[in-house]
Design a protein around this motif. Structure first.
Motif, PDB file in Angstrom:
ATOM      1  N   LEU A  57      -5.316  -9.900  13.425  1.00  0.00           N
ATOM      2  CA  LEU A  57      -4.458  -9.723  12.257  1.00  0.00           C
ATOM      3  C   LEU A  57      -4.103 -11.048  11.604  1.00  0.00           C
ATOM      4  N   ILE A  58      -3.813 -12.081  12.404  1.00  0.00           N
ATOM      5  CA  ILE A  58      -3.443 -13.377  11.836  1.00  0.00           C
ATOM      6  C   ILE A  58      -4.597 -13.962  11.022  1.00  0.00           C
ATOM      7  N   GLU A  59      -5.825 -13.757  11.490  1.00  0.00           N
ATOM      8  CA  GLU A  59      -6.999 -14.232  10.745  1.00  0.00           C
ATOM      9  C   GLU A  59      -7.205 -13.400   9.486  1.00  0.00           C
ATOM     10  N   LEU A  60      -6.987 -12.093   9.611  1.00  0.00           N
ATOM     11  CA  LEU A  60      -7.129 -11.205   8.460  1.00  0.00           C
ATOM     12  C   LEU A  60      -6.174 -11.608   7.343  1.00  0.00           C
ATOM     13  N   ASN A  61      -4.926 -11.858   7.692  1.00  0.00           N
ATOM     14  CA  ASN A  61      -3.936 -12.238   6.676  1.00  0.00           C
ATOM     15  C   ASN A  61      -4.316 -13.532   5.975  1.00  0.00           C
ATOM     16  N   ALA A  62      -4.892 -14.473   6.723  1.00  0.00           N
ATOM     17  CA  ALA A  62      -5.326 -15.739   6.129  1.00  0.00           C
ATOM     18  C   ALA A  62      -6.441 -15.499   5.109  1.00  0.00           C
ATOM     19  N   LEU A  63      -7.381 -14.620   5.438  1.00  0.00           N
ATOM     20  CA  LEU A  63      -8.467 -14.319   4.505  1.00  0.00           C
ATOM     21  C   LEU A  63      -7.955 -13.569   3.277  1.00  0.00           C
ATOM     22  N   LEU A  64      -7.014 -12.646   3.484  1.00  0.00           N
ATOM     23  CA  LEU A  64      -6.462 -11.906   2.344  1.00  0.00           C
ATOM     24  C   LEU A  64      -5.753 -12.859   1.377  1.00  0.00           C
ATOM     25  N   ASP A  65      -5.094 -13.871   1.921  1.00  0.00           N
ATOM     26  CA  ASP A  65      -4.465 -14.885   1.065  1.00  0.00           C
ATOM     27  C   ASP A  65      -5.521 -15.672   0.301  1.00  0.00           C
ATOM     28  N   LEU A  66      -6.581 -16.073   1.002  1.00  0.00           N
ATOM     29  CA  LEU A  66      -7.659 -16.829   0.351  1.00  0.00           C
ATOM     30  C   LEU A  66      -8.269 -16.028  -0.787  1.00  0.00           C
ATOM     31  N   TYR A  67      -8.439 -14.723  -0.578  1.00  0.00           N
ATOM     32  CA  TYR A  67      -9.087 -13.880  -1.572  1.00  0.00           C
ATOM     33  C   TYR A  67      -8.104 -13.372  -2.633  1.00  0.00           C
ATOM     34  N   ALA A  68      -6.822 -13.758  -2.523  1.00  0.00           N
ATOM     35  CA  ALA A  68      -5.804 -13.305  -3.476  1.00  0.00           C
ATOM     36  C   ALA A  68      -5.855 -11.789  -3.650  1.00  0.00           C
ATOM     37  N   ALA A  69      -5.938 -11.072  -2.531  1.00  0.00           N
ATOM     38  CA  ALA A  69      -6.040  -9.613  -2.561  1.00  0.00           C
ATOM     39  C   ALA A  69      -4.753  -8.999  -3.094  1.00  0.00           C
ATOM     40  N   ASN A  70      -4.889  -7.914  -3.850  1.00  0.00           N
ATOM     41  CA  ASN A  70      -3.699  -7.240  -4.380  1.00  0.00           C
ATOM     42  C   ASN A  70      -3.020  -6.427  -3.272  1.00  0.00           C
ATOM     43  N   ASP A  71      -1.851  -5.874  -3.575  1.00  0.00           N
ATOM     44  CA  ASP A  71      -1.064  -5.172  -2.561  1.00  0.00           C
ATOM     45  C   ASP A  71      -1.808  -3.970  -1.980  1.00  0.00           C
ATOM     46  N   ALA A  72      -2.494  -3.217  -2.847  1.00  0.00           N
ATOM     47  CA  ALA A  72      -3.210  -2.023  -2.381  1.00  0.00           C
ATOM     48  C   ALA A  72      -4.331  -2.403  -1.417  1.00  0.00           C
ATOM     49  N   ASP A  73      -5.104  -3.436  -1.764  1.00  0.00           N
ATOM     50  CA  ASP A  73      -6.197  -3.872  -0.890  1.00  0.00           C
ATOM     51  C   ASP A  73      -5.666  -4.449   0.420  1.00  0.00           C
ATOM     52  N   ARG A  74      -4.536  -5.167   0.336  1.00  0.00           N
ATOM     53  CA  ARG A  74      -3.941  -5.714   1.559  1.00  0.00           C
ATOM     54  C   ARG A  74      -3.529  -4.585   2.510  1.00  0.00           C
ATOM     55  N   ALA A  75      -2.846  -3.573   1.968  1.00  0.00           N
ATOM     56  CA  ALA A  75      -2.371  -2.470   2.809  1.00  0.00           C
ATOM     57  C   ALA A  75      -3.540  -1.713   3.418  1.00  0.00           C
ATOM     58  N   TYR A  76      -4.555  -1.434   2.601  1.00  0.00           N
ATOM     59  CA  TYR A  76      -5.713  -0.674   3.084  1.00  0.00           C
ATOM     60  C   TYR A  76      -6.474  -1.466   4.144  1.00  0.00           C
ATOM     61  N   THR A  77      -6.687  -2.744   3.907  1.00  0.00           N
ATOM     62  CA  THR A  77      -7.444  -3.569   4.843  1.00  0.00           C
ATOM     63  C   THR A  77      -6.697  -3.732   6.167  1.00  0.00           C
ATOM     64  N   ARG A  78      -5.387  -3.842   6.100  1.00  0.00           N
ATOM     65  CA  ARG A  78      -4.604  -3.925   7.336  1.00  0.00           C
ATOM     66  C   ARG A  78      -4.650  -2.607   8.106  1.00  0.00           C
ATOM     67  N   ASP A  79      -4.646  -1.500   7.378  1.00  0.00           N
ATOM     68  CA  ASP A  79      -4.798  -0.199   8.043  1.00  0.00           C
ATOM     69  C   ASP A  79      -6.136  -0.122   8.763  1.00  0.00           C
ATOM     70  N   LEU A  80      -7.191  -0.610   8.113  1.00  0.00           N
ATOM     71  CA  LEU A  80      -8.511  -0.627   8.733  1.00  0.00           C
ATOM     72  C   LEU A  80      -8.484  -1.448  10.021  1.00  0.00           C
ATOM     73  N   GLN A  81      -7.834  -2.602   9.954  1.00  0.00           N
ATOM     74  CA  GLN A  81      -7.783  -3.479  11.121  1.00  0.00           C
ATOM     75  C   GLN A  81      -7.038  -2.811  12.266  1.00  0.00           C
ATOM     76  N   ALA A  82      -5.940  -2.126  11.948  1.00  0.00           N
ATOM     77  CA  ALA A  82      -5.163  -1.451  12.993  1.00  0.00           C
ATOM     78  C   ALA A  82      -5.961  -0.317  13.625  1.00  0.00           C
ATOM     79  N   GLU A  83      -6.635   0.479  12.785  1.00  0.00           N
ATOM     80  CA  GLU A  83      -7.424   1.604  13.293  1.00  0.00           C
ATOM     81  C   GLU A  83      -8.609   1.127  14.120  1.00  0.00           C
ATOM     82  N   SER A  84      -9.151  -0.018  13.767  1.00  0.00           N
ATOM     83  CA  SER A  84     -10.346  -0.516  14.462  1.00  0.00           C
ATOM     84  C   SER A  84     -10.037  -0.983  15.882  1.00  0.00           C
ATOM     85  N   ASN A  85      -8.768  -1.133  16.209  1.00  0.00           N
ATOM     86  CA  ASN A  85      -8.386  -1.592  17.543  1.00  0.00           C
ATOM     87  C   ASN A  85      -8.087  -0.449  18.503  1.00  0.00           C
TER      88      ASN A  85
END
Length: 284
Positions: A57-85
Motif C-alpha cells: 500500500l505504501i508503494e501504491l500511494n507513492a505511485l498514485l501521487d506520481l501519476y496525479a490520480a484523481n479521487d475515483a481512481d485512487r479509491a478504485y486502485t486501493r480497493d484492488l490492492q486490498a482485494e488482491s491480498n
C-alpha cells in the motif's frame, strides 16, 4: 467511472491492479523508470508490478501521487490492492485440486468469457463421468479406485459453472478428440452430451473437422479467461504434461486471442458441428 468490483481470485485482482497502474502511468506521461525512481527500485520491479506481482500500500500511494490520480481512481486502485491480498479460504472448492490447477478452478466461475481449445481430449467441463474415469485410468503411475472416484467427483462438481447464463463459454475441439477412445460405450454417450450442450444459450461447441487440414495452433491446448474488469484483462492457461502455465502478459495474451480467432475460423459452424457429432456417434 469504474464499476463495482466482482468477487475475483486474488491473482486476477493483482493482474487488474497492475494493468490499472500501467494505464495511470501512461495517462500521466510517465515511464517505468520514473516510477522506479520514486520507489527506489529497479525498472524490472515496476514491470513485475504492472504484470500482476502485487504491490504494498505504501508503494501504491507513492505511485498514485506520481501519476496525479484523481479521487475515483485512487479509491478504485486501493480497493484492488486490498482485494488482491485476500487469501483463499481454508476448505475452498479449489483446494480439492492440485496446486497448479487452483487458480484455473477459481477463475472458471468468476470470468465473463471462457474460450477453450482442445486437440485430443474433450474439455473437462463437457466430459461425462465414464469418459473422466476412462481418462484417469490412463494415468501413470496408475490411480487407485478411491483416487479415481475423487477425481471424477471433483471434476463433475466443476461443471456447475455452465449453469451461469451470465457467463459465455466457447469450446473448439479438434475432430481427433472424438476418436481418441474407441469404446463406443464410453464415447457415444460423451458425443451425445456434446450435442445436448450445443442447445444451451451460453455454451458454444465447435468442431474443427479433419477436412480443415493443418491450421494454426493445432495440438496446442489452452484456455482464455476474459474478465470485464476496469481495465479489462485476459489470462491464458496453457496446458503442459506435468502442469500448466498462466500467461497475463499483454503481448502474449493478444497473440492467443489472435490464435483463437484463427482456430474459430477453421472450425465448422453450429449446424455442421452437430451433424459431425451425430455422424460420429452413429458410427459407434
Amino acid at each position: 467511472m469504474t464499476e463495482p468490483l466482482r468477487k475475483l481470485p486474488a491473482a486476477v485482482m493483482k493482474v487488474v491492479l497492475g494493468t490499472q497502474l500501467a494505464r495511470l502511468r501512461d495517462a500521466a506521461g510517465a515511464k517505468q523508470e520514473d516510477a522506479a525512481g520514486v520507489l527506489g527500485c529497479t525498472q524490472q520491479k515496476i514491470a513485475h508490478i504492472e504484470s500482476g506481482s502485487g504491490i504494498r500500500l505504501i508503494e501504491l500511494n507513492a505511485l498514485l501521487d506520481l501519476y496525479a490520480a484523481n479521487d475515483a481512481d485512487r479509491a478504485y486502485t486501493r480497493d484492488l490492492q486490498a482485494e488482491s491480498n485476500h487469501r483463499t479460504k481454508r476448505g475452498a472448492f479449489s483446494t480439492r485440486f492440485r496446486q497448479y490447477l487452483r487458480l484455473l478452478v477459481d477463475m472458471e466461475p468468476s470470468c465473463n468469457r471462457y474460450f477453450s481449445y482442445q486437440a485430443l481430449v474433450v474439455p473437462g467441463l463437457l466430459q461425462t463421468e465414464s469418459y473422466m474415469r476412462e481418462n484417469a485410468r490412463a494415468w501413470r503411475p496408475p490411480l487407485s479406485s478411491d483416487e479415481i472416484d475423487k477425481y471424477a467427483t471433483d471434476r463433475l462438481a466443476r461443471q456447475g459453472v455452465l449453469d451461469d447464463f451470465d457467463q459465455e463459454f466457447w469450446f473448439i475441439i479438434d475432430q481427433a478428440a472424438l476418436h481418441r477412445i474407441k469404446d463406443g460405450r464410453v464415447m457415444k454417450p460423451q458425443i451425445m452430451k456434446l450435442v445436448e450442450i450445443t442447445e444451451r444459450p451460453n455454451v458454444h461447441v465447435r468442431i474443427v473437422p479433419f477436412s480443415a487440414g493443418f491450421y494454426m495452433g493445432q495440438g496446442h491446448d489452452y484456455t482464455i479467461f476474459g474478465f470485464d474488469t476496469t481495465p479489462a484483462v485476459d489470462i491464458i492457461y496453457v496446458e503442459e504434461h506435468d502442469g500448466g502455465e498462466y500467461v497475463d502478459n499483454a503481448k502474449r495474451t493478444a497473440q492467443y486471442l489472435t490464435l483463437w480467432d484463427q482456430q474459430k475460423a477453421a472450425a465448422d459452424g453450429l449446424k455442421q458441428t452437430r451433424q459431425t457429432l451425430l455422424e460420429v456417434a452413429e458410427s459407434m
